[in-house]
Write a protein that holds these residues in place. Structure first.
Motif, PDB file in Angstrom:
ATOM      1  N   THR A  33       0.857  -1.174  -0.018  1.00 22.19           N
ATOM      2  CA  THR A  33      -0.129  -0.076   0.100  1.00 22.19           C
ATOM      3  C   THR A  33       0.915   1.333   0.037  1.00 22.19           C
ATOM      4  O   THR A  33       0.322   2.182   0.243  1.00 22.19           O
ATOM      5  N   ARG A  44      -5.898  -3.007   3.498  1.00 29.03           N
ATOM      6  CA  ARG A  44      -6.168  -1.745   2.857  1.00 29.03           C
ATOM      7  C   ARG A  44      -6.852  -2.124   1.531  1.00 29.03           C
ATOM      8  O   ARG A  44      -7.640  -1.446   0.876  1.00 29.03           O
ATOM      9  N   GLU A  47      -7.699   1.651   6.087  1.00 34.31           N
ATOM     10  CA  GLU A  47      -7.280   0.567   6.681  1.00 34.31           C
ATOM     11  C   GLU A  47      -8.503   0.005   7.440  1.00 34.31           C
ATOM     12  O   GLU A  47      -9.028   0.642   8.098  1.00 34.31           O
ATOM     13  N   SER A 100      -6.378   3.874   0.123  1.00 37.25           N
ATOM     14  CA  SER A 100      -7.638   3.188   0.771  1.00 37.25           C
ATOM     15  C   SER A 100      -7.513   3.202   2.273  1.00 37.25           C
ATOM     16  O   SER A 100      -6.363   3.245   3.083  1.00 37.25           O
TER      17      SER A 100
END
Length: 222
Positions: free
Chosen positions: A26, A112, A41, A39
């Motif tokens: 990520t 994520r 978590e 994104s």
């Protein structure tokens, strides 16, 4: 789908990480598009990972990647396929210099992206060490590896957010293509009738390239 060099860059954080996946999948290089927001978590609470594999730490063991000093923890049933991917990566794409370059099972349920849950079941592997990214001939080898696995394995570069170090079993443990591939790989190992380590059919052969392109088109759309 044609990948740009930018699309396969690995983050500096991934290269400096210890035996953890935090930051590997990520980090900046994993973003679906330049400037995209990361994104949020979340905690994965299901009993199975996103690809349908049961999350069972007792089914996980440590395995050595043949020809390298790296060891990685994987689901025993997924090990033959993922180790095949890791071995070809080591010999043909980027050498694995230590166990820091091959990351598998983890217990931290913070994710994520849904596909990160596949590490919880030991049915995914992150292969690092590509420095500033993959060159086109290396990308071609990765596509050949995927074709070699007959669609059973999916590359993180075809997922969102993209993660060029990520490979996962993309079918359930009882899927016929998976069981057939596992049997074939294990039979090769037992009878020593497969290619020698580092020696495979020519990935540049027209029929192999065509097969790899067809699979890439399919997997990048799903």
């Amino acid at each position: 789908m044609t990948l740009t060099r930018r699309a396969v860059l690995l983050s500096a954080g991934a290269l400096g990480a210890g035996p953890t996946l935090n930051g590997v999948l990520t980090g900046p290089a994993a973003a679906a598009a330049p400037g995209a927001e990361p994104s949020a978590e979340t905690k994965w609470t299901a009993r199975r990972s996103d690809n349908g594999w049961a999350i069972d730490p007792d089914a996980v063991d440590s395995f050595r990647v043949e020809g390298s000093p790296a060891t990685v923890r994987l689901h025993r049933d997924a090990s033959a396929v993922l180790l095949h991917v890791a071995r070809r990566w080591h010999y043909e794409v980027v050498p694995l210099h230590s166990s820091r370059d091959a990351l598998g099972h983890r217990t931290d349920r913070a994710v994520r992206a849904a596909y990160e849950s596949n590490y919880l079941s030991g049915s995914a592997i992150a292969l690092l060490g590509a420095g500033d990214g993959l060159w086109p001939h290396q990308e071609a080898i990765v596509r050949d590896i995927l074709a070699d696995c007959g669609g059973v394995v999916r590359w993180g570069a075809d997922l969102s957010p993209a993660a060029a170090c990520h490979f996962q079993i993309d079918v359930g443990p009882d899927a016929k293509p998976f069981t057939q591939l596992t049997k074939a790989l294990r039979d090769r190992a037992v009878h020593h009738n497969g290619p020698r380590p580092g020696a495979v059919e020519d990935p540049a052969a027209p029929e192999r390239r065509a097969k790899a392109r067809r699979l890439a088109r399919t997997q990048s759309k799903n």
